[in-house]
Structure formats: C-alpha cells, structure tokens
Design a protein around this motif. Structure first.
Motif, mmCIF file in Angstrom:
data_model
loop_
_atom_site.group_PDB
_atom_site.id
_atom_site.type_symbol
_atom_site.label_atom_id
_atom_site.label_comp_id
_atom_site.label_asym_id
_atom_site.label_seq_id
_atom_site.Cartn_x
_atom_site.Cartn_y
_atom_site.Cartn_z
ATOM 1 N N LYS A 204 29.122 56.346 80.430
ATOM 2 C CA LYS A 204 27.912 55.372 80.505
ATOM 3 C C LYS A 204 27.901 54.881 82.005
ATOM 4 N N ALA A 205 26.754 54.672 82.485
ATOM 5 C CA ALA A 205 26.424 54.311 83.896
ATOM 6 C C ALA A 205 25.651 52.674 83.688
ATOM 7 N N ILE A 206 26.467 52.049 84.352
ATOM 8 C CA ILE A 206 26.009 50.738 84.468
ATOM 9 C C ILE A 206 25.253 50.296 85.919
ATOM 10 N N GLU A 207 24.100 49.637 85.833
ATOM 11 C CA GLU A 207 23.528 49.282 87.154
ATOM 12 C C GLU A 207 24.225 48.411 88.125
ATOM 13 N N GLY A 208 24.274 48.441 89.327
ATOM 14 C CA GLY A 208 25.095 47.780 90.128
ATOM 15 C C GLY A 208 24.171 47.497 91.462
ATOM 16 N N SER A 209 24.790 46.635 92.342
ATOM 17 C CA SER A 209 24.098 46.257 93.705
ATOM 18 C C SER A 209 24.895 46.319 94.662
ATOM 19 N N PHE A 210 25.981 46.980 94.689
ATOM 20 C CA PHE A 210 27.226 47.037 95.669
ATOM 21 C C PHE A 210 27.671 45.635 95.946
ATOM 22 N N ARG A 211 27.337 44.580 95.314
ATOM 23 C CA ARG A 211 27.977 43.338 95.459
ATOM 24 C C ARG A 211 28.996 42.962 94.522
ATOM 25 N N LYS A 212 29.831 42.072 94.756
ATOM 26 C CA LYS A 212 30.988 41.658 93.876
ATOM 27 C C LYS A 212 30.468 41.149 92.542
ATOM 28 N N GLU A 213 29.359 40.497 92.534
ATOM 29 C CA GLU A 213 28.762 39.719 91.279
ATOM 30 C C GLU A 213 28.523 40.835 90.286
ATOM 31 N N GLY A 215 29.636 43.701 90.043
ATOM 32 C CA GLY A 215 30.838 44.094 89.428
ATOM 33 C C GLY A 215 31.364 43.201 88.181
ATOM 34 N N GLU A 216 31.320 41.921 88.325
ATOM 35 C CA GLU A 216 31.572 41.040 87.376
ATOM 36 C C GLU A 216 30.938 41.124 85.875
ATOM 37 N N GLU A 217 29.652 41.271 86.460
ATOM 38 C CA GLU A 217 28.590 41.355 85.336
ATOM 39 C C GLU A 217 28.843 42.598 84.475
ATOM 40 N N PRO A 229 41.434 52.137 75.827
ATOM 41 C CA PRO A 229 41.353 52.406 77.455
ATOM 42 C C PRO A 229 40.507 52.946 77.865
ATOM 43 N N ALA A 230 39.872 52.370 79.145
ATOM 44 C CA ALA A 230 38.697 52.793 79.780
ATOM 45 C C ALA A 230 38.748 52.841 81.155
ATOM 46 N N ALA A 231 38.221 53.772 81.716
ATOM 47 C CA ALA A 231 38.429 53.723 83.369
ATOM 48 C C ALA A 231 36.903 53.462 83.847
ATOM 49 N N VAL A 232 36.837 52.893 85.169
ATOM 50 C CA VAL A 232 35.483 52.582 85.496
ATOM 51 C C VAL A 232 35.499 52.803 87.035
ATOM 52 N N PHE A 233 34.626 53.791 87.406
ATOM 53 C CA PHE A 233 34.313 54.164 88.703
ATOM 54 C C PHE A 233 33.427 53.476 89.310
ATOM 55 N N CYS A 234 33.772 52.614 90.259
ATOM 56 C CA CYS A 234 33.099 51.644 90.803
ATOM 57 C C CYS A 234 32.551 52.457 92.212
ATOM 58 N N MET A 235 30.903 52.176 92.481
ATOM 59 C CA MET A 235 30.712 53.240 93.718
ATOM 60 C C MET A 235 30.744 52.269 95.154
ATOM 61 N N ASN A 236 31.503 51.250 95.049
ATOM 62 C CA ASN A 236 32.178 50.683 96.113
ATOM 63 C C ASN A 236 32.862 49.619 95.752
ATOM 64 N N ASP A 237 33.766 49.484 97.088
ATOM 65 C CA ASP A 237 35.118 48.590 96.584
ATOM 66 C C ASP A 237 34.643 46.970 96.127
ATOM 67 N N ILE A 241 36.056 44.945 93.307
ATOM 68 C CA ILE A 241 36.995 43.904 93.368
ATOM 69 C C ILE A 241 36.341 42.895 92.264
ATOM 70 N N GLY A 242 35.058 42.938 92.093
ATOM 71 C CA GLY A 242 34.165 42.239 90.957
ATOM 72 C C GLY A 242 34.869 42.452 89.665
ATOM 73 N N VAL A 243 35.141 43.796 89.281
ATOM 74 C CA VAL A 243 35.490 44.136 87.976
ATOM 75 C C VAL A 243 37.019 43.540 88.031
ATOM 76 N N HIS A 244 37.644 43.862 88.850
ATOM 77 C CA HIS A 244 39.236 43.406 88.894
ATOM 78 C C HIS A 244 39.423 41.846 88.750
ATOM 79 N N ASN A 245 38.306 41.155 89.217
ATOM 80 C CA ASN A 245 38.475 39.642 89.330
ATOM 81 C C ASN A 245 38.191 39.116 87.736
ATOM 82 N N TYR A 246 37.183 39.767 87.204
ATOM 83 C CA TYR A 246 36.795 39.457 85.977
ATOM 84 C C TYR A 246 37.681 39.636 84.950
ATOM 85 N N VAL A 247 38.321 40.956 85.077
ATOM 86 C CA VAL A 247 39.331 41.385 84.083
ATOM 87 C C VAL A 247 40.508 40.564 84.120
ATOM 88 N N SER A 248 41.061 40.216 85.295
ATOM 89 C CA SER A 248 42.191 39.457 85.349
ATOM 90 C C SER A 248 42.001 38.021 84.874
#
Length: 328
Positions: A204-213, A215-217, A229-237, A241-248
C-alpha cells in the motif's frame, strides 16, 4: 546614487580616468589615483555591479536554487557546493522563489545549480537556449548548456525494497514524497517494479510530503489497520523519523511490530534508537560534483551527465519477520 561621472566632475578629470583609477590601472598616476579614491570615499561611491557585469560578462557568483530551506538534508549538499566554488574563486547565493529566477537571464549570476521542483523545466530550457549555463539535480533535460548530476533513486529504492523482502516482510507500506518531486517519482517507480516481481505481497502506498509530520500521519493510518508485523519504506529520512516518533508513543515497538527504512542517511537518523536503516550517498560529493560540472560548462569544456551512487545502511529499525519465518 553617486556615479563615476560625479567623481570625474569633482576631480576635474575624464570618466575613463576615474574608471582606470577605481580599477587600479597603471594608466593613472599615483597622485591622481589617490585624489580620485579620496573623492570616491567622500561621496560614498558604491560600484555598480550590474554595469561591471555588462563589461566583464561575469559576476563570479553561482546561484543554487532550492525548493525550500527546511529539514536536515541541505546542509551537506550546500557545503559541497560552497567548498568547490570557493576554491575556484566563486561565491554562492542560495535562492528560492519565482522572482529569484530573473537573476539568471539578467546575468546577476554566472550559472545555476537547480534542485527546485518549482523552477519550470521549460523556463530552464529557454534560458539555456539563450546561452545560460545550468546544472540540474532533479530532472532530465537535454541541452548543450545543461548538465545533469542525478541521484540514483531507482537503485536506492530497489535496495530498500529488496532488504525488506529478504527479511521476510510480505506486508509493506511506502510513504511517498511530493507529487512534483523527480526523486520521489523515480523511487516510486522502482518500488512498483519490485512489487510487480513479488506475487505474495500486500502493498500500500501512502501520500507524503518529505516532511516529518507526514510520516507521523502515515504511521497513524498504518497502526489503525495493524494486524501483523509490517515494513514501511519512507522515501526520505524525515518521514521515517516521523513514523518512528509516532510508533514510539504507542505500545507498538519499532523493529518488532513496525519495521522502518528511510532514504538519505541524514545525521539525525544515526541517533535514533533503534538505529534507522536507510539509503546512503554523499550529499557533499553531490554538491561538489554539481559545482565542478557547472564551472566546466561555463569554461566551455566538454562534460558528461553524472550519477551519484547509493548504498544500503542496515539498522535495527528493520528486524526479521519472525511470524513469516515460523510459517515456512
């Protein structure tokens, strides 16, 4: 504004004599030169850079066009640009916005390095046709006055997807970048090709903006439908970081429930716990090579398009899909 004509009138000399004196020419005697410089100082004379440019046809300034200045990405790139240009006697001006585009056709700069999706390709081609020199980092344009120094986005995205697949993940999300971004588009193409090669994959592809926010959304959406268990390829760091912050902030664990890989290997990512898996390349080299290529074009030297290569940096943010391993 005081002109050299005003200085000439007060000094009782010709305009050409004033010009020679201001430029340190030996055609003017030491006494006359001192007199003219003293009057110029008295009148608060400021040299007209535009007029000087018309005469010399160069400014010794290079413009670097960026979409914006936010995030942790641009520092190393600009450092590479600046160091190379400084060694060659050039200064750097960093630009953003439509009005700054005029600096190229008005010859306020000698050439441009472009990493700005808002700088229209047709506009760049028009300037190139008029003889202006450009290096693009974010698109493919064929013109003798334009050189391409592109990141190997497809190779990087392929490395990321293969890493996730090799770790046993068959449920993978990709958080995309802005629609207008060349880099994001290239990465998405490679992701789709990897998905097509794998029959037993839920993707599944999810829209993003290259911004941390963004990733959180995206992380919020992923956890809302979590079943395994799922893997997430974020197209920038930044998004990683946003995904990591939210999951944590939840009961889920990065590297156990949600596995994250990014792209860019920004310095901040190296301090994350668990360490972020990501795609690495030298942003410093990218900037330096772009500068070197631009100066070659300006000097009339032959150049070939260049590509910046990438590598995979493993991290504990991507573990092994134990559930998939147990089922085998």
């Amino acid at each position: 504004m005081v002109s050299i004509k005003d200085i000439a009138k007060k000094a009782g000399v010709s305009i050409s004599t004033v010009s020679y004196a201001l430029n340190g020419s030996p055609k003017v005697t030491t006494e006359t030169c001192a007199k003219i410089l003293a009057i110029a100082k008295e009148l608060n004379y400021v040299p007209n850079a535009a007029a000087r440019t018309l005469k010399t046809r160069e400014t010794k300034i290079i413009g670097v066009y960026l979409t914006d200045f936010s995030g942790a990405f641009y520092g190393d790139l600009l450092q590479g640009v600046n160091e190379m240009l400084h060694r060659k006697g050039y200064d750097t001006i960093v630009c953003s916005g439509k009005r700054s585009h005029r600096m190229l056709p008005e010859r306020m700069i000698d050439g441009a390095i472009v990493l700005d999706a808002m700088f229209d390709s047709d506009e760049l081609l028009r300037y190139a046709e008029l003889g202006h020199k450009v290096v693009v980092l974010d698109r493919e344009l064929n013109h003798p006055n334009i050189n391409q120094v592109l990141l190997d986005n497809k190779a990087g995205a392929t490395l990321a997807m293969e890493h996730l697949l090799d770790r046993g993940f068959r449920k993978i999300y990709a958080i995309m970048g802005p629609e207008e971004s060349y880099d994001a588009g290239q990465r998405l193409q490679a992701v789709k090709q990897a998905v097509e090669r794998c029959d037993d994959l839920t993707f599944k592809a999810i829209e993003g903006s290259f911004r941390k926010e963004s990733g959180e959304e995206a992380a919020k959406k992923i956890l809302a439908e979590y079943t395994e268990p799922a893997a997430v390829f974020c197209m920038n760091d930044e998004m990683a970081i946003g995904v990591h912050n939210y999951v944590s902030q939840t009961d889920y664990v990065v590297g156990e429930h949600i596995h994250i890989i990014g792209f860019d290997n920004v310095e901040l990512a190296s301090y994350m716990q668990p360490k972020l898996a990501t795609i690495d390349y030298s942003k410093h080299k990218w900037g330096a090579l772009a500068s070197e290529q631009l100066l070659k074009i300006i000097a009339g030297e032959p150049v070939e398009n260049e590509r910046i290569y990438v590598t995979l940096v493993e991290g504990d943010s991507v573990g092994i899909n134990k559930e998939a391993s147990a089922q085998r």
